[in-house]
Design a protein around this motif. Sequence first.
Motif, PDB file in Angstrom:
ATOM      1  N   PRO A 106       0.934  -1.202   0.009  1.00 54.68           N
ATOM      2  CA  PRO A 106       0.119   0.221   0.008  1.00 54.68           C
ATOM      3  C   PRO A 106       0.767   1.202   0.107  1.00 54.68           C
ATOM      4  O   PRO A 106       1.944   1.110   0.685  1.00 54.68           O
ATOM      5  CB  PRO A 106      -0.838  -0.159   1.274  1.00 54.68           C
ATOM      6  CG  PRO A 106      -0.732  -1.783   1.724  1.00 54.68           C
ATOM      7  CD  PRO A 106       0.559  -1.945   1.097  1.00 54.68           C
ATOM      8  N   ALA A 107       0.439   2.049  -0.784  1.00 56.52           N
ATOM      9  CA  ALA A 107       1.260   3.534  -0.731  1.00 56.52           C
ATOM     10  C   ALA A 107       1.826   3.957   0.491  1.00 56.52           C
ATOM     11  O   ALA A 107       3.023   4.820   0.724  1.00 56.52           O
ATOM     12  CB  ALA A 107       0.343   4.790  -1.445  1.00 56.52           C
ATOM     13  N   GLU A 108       1.003   3.871   1.668  1.00 54.03           N
ATOM     14  CA  GLU A 108       1.391   4.563   2.996  1.00 54.03           C
ATOM     15  C   GLU A 108       2.676   3.518   3.569  1.00 54.03           C
ATOM     16  O   GLU A 108       3.475   4.158   4.401  1.00 54.03           O
ATOM     17  CB  GLU A 108       0.223   4.527   3.880  1.00 54.03           C
ATOM     18  CG  GLU A 108      -0.328   3.254   4.373  1.00 54.03           C
ATOM     19  CD  GLU A 108      -1.225   2.663   3.550  1.00 54.03           C
ATOM     20  OE1 GLU A 108      -2.171   1.649   3.861  1.00 54.03           O
ATOM     21  OE2 GLU A 108      -1.315   3.235   2.288  1.00 54.03           O
ATOM     22  N   LYS A 109       2.837   2.576   2.929  1.00 56.04           N
ATOM     23  CA  LYS A 109       3.819   1.650   3.541  1.00 56.04           C
ATOM     24  C   LYS A 109       5.225   1.647   2.629  1.00 56.04           C
ATOM     25  O   LYS A 109       6.411   1.054   3.263  1.00 56.04           O
ATOM     26  CB  LYS A 109       3.486  -0.074   3.468  1.00 56.04           C
ATOM     27  CG  LYS A 109       2.396   0.024   4.805  1.00 56.04           C
ATOM     28  CD  LYS A 109       2.286  -1.446   5.262  1.00 56.04           C
ATOM     29  CE  LYS A 109       1.231  -1.236   6.161  1.00 56.04           C
ATOM     30  NZ  LYS A 109       1.495  -2.139   7.296  1.00 56.04           N
TER      31      LYS A 109
END
Length: 142
Positions: A106-109
């Motif tokens: 996921p983008a946030e990771k």
Amino acid sequence: MPLTRHEREEFLAEPHIAAISIDSGDPGRAPVSVPIWYQYAPGGDLWILTGTTSRKAELIAAAGRFTLLVDRVEPTVRYVSVEGPVISTAPADREHIRELAARYLPAEKVSGYLDFAAREQGDQLIVHMRPERWITAELGSL
């Protein structure tokens, strides 16, 4: 039933966790097979990352080729196995690592993974393989 060229290339382009198999170089051992992230666009070559001093890197250099297998069981059972020669290797940069991480996480990771990779994984090697032999199947809803 085998997949068409379009189907197999589109399937391989999806972000599956692959199993890479490389000749172990030892007549008494089977190939080395481990899970790996990869990148592929239809019609092109595929690439992986591995540590510059990893066993995978050493075995790939010695064998000059490897096999990559991806599969799924939902919504139908399907797999693609592709084998071919290594056509180039080069040091990987942060953008290669970011591209691969963004494909799977996921983008946030992604940012956290980049920090982890820099701290824990050391120098990485990008290995390009030209798909030469394909084995595919669509087994339907078993």
